[in-house]
Design a protein around this motif. Structure first.
Motif, short mmCIF file in Angstrom:
data_model
loop_
_atom_site.label_atom_id
_atom_site.label_comp_id
_atom_site.label_asym_id
_atom_site.label_seq_id
_atom_site.Cartn_x
_atom_site.Cartn_y
_atom_site.Cartn_z
N PRO A 33 4.07 13.56 8.29
CA PRO A 33 4.81 12.09 8.56
C PRO A 33 4.81 11.64 9.88
CG PRO A 33 6.28 14.16 8.27
CD PRO A 33 4.79 14.50 7.99
N ALA A 34 4.82 12.53 11.08
CA ALA A 34 4.86 11.99 12.34
C ALA A 34 3.69 11.02 12.79
CB ALA A 34 5.01 13.51 13.22
N VAL A 35 2.30 11.39 12.22
CA VAL A 35 1.43 10.48 12.73
C VAL A 35 1.74 9.17 12.41
CG1 VAL A 35 -0.27 12.10 12.19
CG2 VAL A 35 0.15 10.70 10.59
N ASN A 36 2.67 8.64 11.57
CA ASN A 36 2.74 7.27 11.30
C ASN A 36 3.55 6.46 12.36
OD1 ASN A 36 2.12 6.76 8.21
ND2 ASN A 36 3.14 8.44 8.31
N TYR A 37 4.39 7.18 13.06
CA TYR A 37 5.38 6.73 13.96
C TYR A 37 5.38 7.13 15.30
CZ TYR A 37 8.38 10.75 13.04
OH TYR A 37 8.61 11.84 12.97
N ALA A 38 4.89 8.18 15.61
CA ALA A 38 4.87 8.91 16.81
C ALA A 38 3.30 9.01 17.42
CB ALA A 38 5.24 10.17 16.85
N VAL B 73 0.90 -1.17 -0.04
CA VAL B 73 -0.06 0.17 -0.04
C VAL B 73 0.80 1.18 0.01
CG1 VAL B 73 -1.39 1.41 1.42
CG2 VAL B 73 -2.00 -0.90 1.00
N ILE B 74 0.59 2.33 -0.98
CA ILE B 74 1.32 3.54 -1.08
C ILE B 74 0.28 4.68 -0.77
CG2 ILE B 74 2.74 4.99 -2.26
CD1 ILE B 74 3.64 2.49 -3.69
N LEU B 75 0.36 5.58 0.41
CA LEU B 75 -0.71 6.37 0.64
C LEU B 75 0.13 7.74 0.13
CD1 LEU B 75 -2.97 7.69 1.83
CD2 LEU B 75 -2.02 7.39 3.84
N PHE B 76 -0.37 8.54 -0.62
CA PHE B 76 0.21 9.67 -1.32
C PHE B 76 -0.57 10.79 -0.57
CE2 PHE B 76 2.44 7.17 -4.47
CZ PHE B 76 3.53 8.16 -4.66
N VAL B 77 -0.24 11.62 0.17
CA VAL B 77 -0.71 12.73 0.76
C VAL B 77 -0.24 14.22 0.20
CG1 VAL B 77 -1.55 13.90 2.79
CG2 VAL B 77 -1.27 11.65 2.85
N GLY B 78 -1.02 15.01 -0.63
CA GLY B 78 -0.71 16.22 -1.09
C GLY B 78 -1.21 17.35 -0.02
N ASP B 79 -0.42 17.53 0.85
CA ASP B 79 -0.69 18.46 1.94
C ASP B 79 -1.25 19.79 1.63
OD1 ASP B 79 -1.04 20.08 4.42
OD2 ASP B 79 0.52 18.81 5.32
N MET C 210 3.99 6.01 3.27
CA MET C 210 3.39 7.32 2.89
C MET C 210 4.45 8.30 2.21
SD MET C 210 2.16 10.41 5.55
CE MET C 210 0.51 9.45 6.15
N VAL C 211 3.79 8.87 1.30
CA VAL C 211 4.54 9.92 0.29
C VAL C 211 3.75 11.30 0.52
CG1 VAL C 211 5.73 10.85 -1.75
CG2 VAL C 211 5.54 8.18 -1.03
N VAL D 88 8.13 9.46 3.23
CA VAL D 88 8.88 10.13 2.32
C VAL D 88 8.22 11.55 2.63
CG1 VAL D 88 9.34 10.71 0.15
CG2 VAL D 88 9.89 8.47 1.08
N THR D 89 8.85 12.73 2.49
CA THR D 89 8.28 13.90 2.83
C THR D 89 9.25 14.90 2.55
OG1 THR D 89 6.93 15.47 4.30
CG2 THR D 89 8.65 14.21 5.41
N THR D 90 8.47 16.11 1.97
CA THR D 90 9.18 17.38 1.77
C THR D 90 9.16 18.33 2.68
OG1 THR D 90 7.43 18.37 0.61
CG2 THR D 90 8.97 17.32 -0.87
#
Length: 533
Positions: free
Chosen positions: A194-199, A72-78, A345-346, A184-186
């Motif tokens: 990005p933090a919601v994935n691991y924190a 699964v790849i979740l792309f999030v355009g913030d 997640m990207v 992956v994030t800019t």
């Protein structure tokens, strides 16, 4: 007599000389967007009618077989609301010398779409923390909250209470199941999305130990990445935010006059390398290019002290920064080595920042870069085993208005057949604008810009006019700040639904209007997790 599940039906499209096989379409999951069946812009009523008919035939196929997703790849355009997608689509086409209105971004060709309701547990219009939490944890949370439930106070600094209120994320559950994982994030790697994935933490701003309030026992966000308790930890972590991982006594390798933010004496970048076998920590383009996915199992890349550069300014970084597409490619090649599959997640994080700064050019060019990353991911994966979701956490108060002619520069002044339109004051105006933000005075320098090279260009007021006179202003300048109606130091998020685009196993679940937390459940179901918890 029972009909076969798929009937072979050749559809001849006379206007374009194209023959489509419905069964082949079902088997190959051809993209149903107009641009996937014809690259030519219709020039007559008959051709427009035929293109519409053609698109229906592409859609007229059986529901894809219910296959389990391996990846699964979740792309999030913030901040990538519908108006941002539309304007970026047009800009990309115009940059490439094509009809922008007929152009489509890579993810707009996906097979399924839905609306996503972005309201958080306590806000009508939300920030990125609860909206991203909804997507990866399957619940609604309060503003500022990172993967904790809505009963926690934003001021909660107890580690024990935070742990009790924490909700396990899809990344954590993937690690428990032996899958590989990456983000992956800019933006800064410790930033909300990005933090919601691991924190797990009550306040998204507690990114380093120096940001924690006095007496806090909860671990800061950067530390939680290094002390991740599930599986063998994240395989890929790429983005910005280097200073949050460095000691406050250590000089930054790219900016030697500046130091890290950590007061606890820990160099988390060094700990990453010592924690994992076949691991690497990198901070510039040369090091990134040298990474071989075949013999790298854990990769940490932090390419800026804070957020990475906007795509438009990436070329100005002396140390060099990889593009979002390049980071996505490197991540997938590392993660694909795991036969049990992966979750990635990207995030196109700086789309949001450019909108806050009232700068449409950077928001749109970062959206185009985000689309290129989606395209790269699709090239590197297989529709049969990889679910790709593309969405946004929220939108912005960004509008496309007036009655410009087709092909009018999307960043330009509104014009009809080459004649610049005027408002009731007799002044020209742009097609793109904001409902609020810093563009009202034409000139506040925003914190969303990293350096002088990312500065804004202002349109100043003249005389007693109620608006700036844009007659002599180059509104297509990359630094131009579009006008805003309501004066604010920073443009705000908007509360309308955003779009979810889906392709691959489980994509059929994405339709209608969904609460944002359903995205987690779609991913878990596609992976075949009977117990989604």
């Amino acid at each position: 007599m029972k009909k076969p599940a798929r009937t072979k039906l050749a559809v001849a499209i006379g206007a374009f000389g194209l023959t489509l096989s419905v069964s082949a379409i079902a088997d190959d999951h051809l993209e149903h967007n107009q641009s996937s069946v014809s690259a030519q812009v219709p020039t007559s009523a008959a051709e427009w009618f035929k293109v519409g008919e053609q698109s229906v035939w592409v859609n007229k196929r059986d529901v894809a077989r219910l296959r389990k997703a391996k990846n699964v790849i979740l792309f999030v355009g913030d901040g990538m609301g519908v108006s941002t997608v539309t304007a970026a689509r047009i800009l990309e086409g115009q940059i490439d010398g094509r009809d922008g209105e007929f152009n489509r971004l890579a993810f707009e060709r996906f097979s399924n779409i839905a609306h996503s309701v972005t309201a958080s547990a306590n806000q009508q219009t939300s920030d990125s923390a609860p909206t991203a939490t909804a997507m990866v944890a399957g619940i609604k949370a309060n503003d500022g909250a990172i993967s904790v439930d809505q009963s926690i106070a934003r001021t909660e600094k107890s580690d024990d209470i935070t742990a009790a209120k924490s909700v396990k994320t899809i990344l954590e559950r993937a690690e428990e199941r032996g899958m590989s994982t990456g983000v992956v994030t800019t933006a800064r790697f410790t930033h909300a999305t990005p933090a919601v994935n691991y924190a797990h933490i009550a306040d998204r701003d507690w990114e380093a130990d120096s940001n924690l309030p006095a007496g806090a026992t909860v671990k800061d966000i950067a530390r939680q990445l290094l002390e991740f308790p599930y599986g063998d930890g994240l395989e890929v972590a790429l983005g910005g935010g280097r200073s949050y991982f460095m000691r406050d006594t250590d000089a930054d390798p790219e900016y030697p006059t500046q130091k890290g933010r950590r007061k606890d004496g820990r160099d988390l970048t060094a700990e990453w390398s010592s924690n994992y076998n076949n691991s690497d920590y990198i901070w510039n383009q040369e090091q990134f290019d040298a990474v071989n996915p075949a013999n790298t199992d854990h990769l940490l890349g932090l390419f800026e002290r804070s957020h990475m550069r906007y795509e438009a300014d990436r070329k100005d970084d002396a140390a060099g920064e990889p593009s979002l597409a390049e980071m996505t490619e490197k991540a997938i090649k590392i993660l694909q080595k795991n036969k049990k599959g992966f979750y990635l997640m990207v995030e196109g994080g700086r789309i949001d920042h450019a909108h806050h700064a009232g700068n449409a050019y950077r928001a749109l060019t970062d959206t185009i870069a985000f689309s290129n990353a989606v395209k790269k991911a699709k090239e590197l994966t297989n529709d049969k085993d990889t679910l790709i979701l593309v969405t946004a956490d929220h939108s912005h108060v960004f509008t496309i208005a007036g009655y410009p002619s087709r092909g009018n520069p999307i960043l330009g002044k509104t014009a009809v057949d080459g004649v610049v339109a005027k408002d009731s004051l007799g002044l020209p105006y742009t097609t793109l604008s904001y409902a609020n933000g810093p563009g009202w005075t034409g000139g506040l320098q925003r914190k969303e810009f990293n350096s002088a090279k990312e500065s804004t260009v202002a349109a100043s007021y003249a005389g007693d006019k109620l608006r700036p006179d844009l007659t002599a202003v180059d509104t297509e300048n990359p630094g131009y700040m579009q006008e805003a109606t309501v004066p604010m130091g920073s443009e705000t998020h908007a509360g309308e639904d955003v779009t979810i685009y889906a392709n691959g196993p489980g994509a059929y679940l994405v339709h209608g209007t969904l609460e944002q937390n359903v995205i987690y459940h779609v991913m878990a179901d596609a992976l075949g997790w009977k117990n989604r918890r």
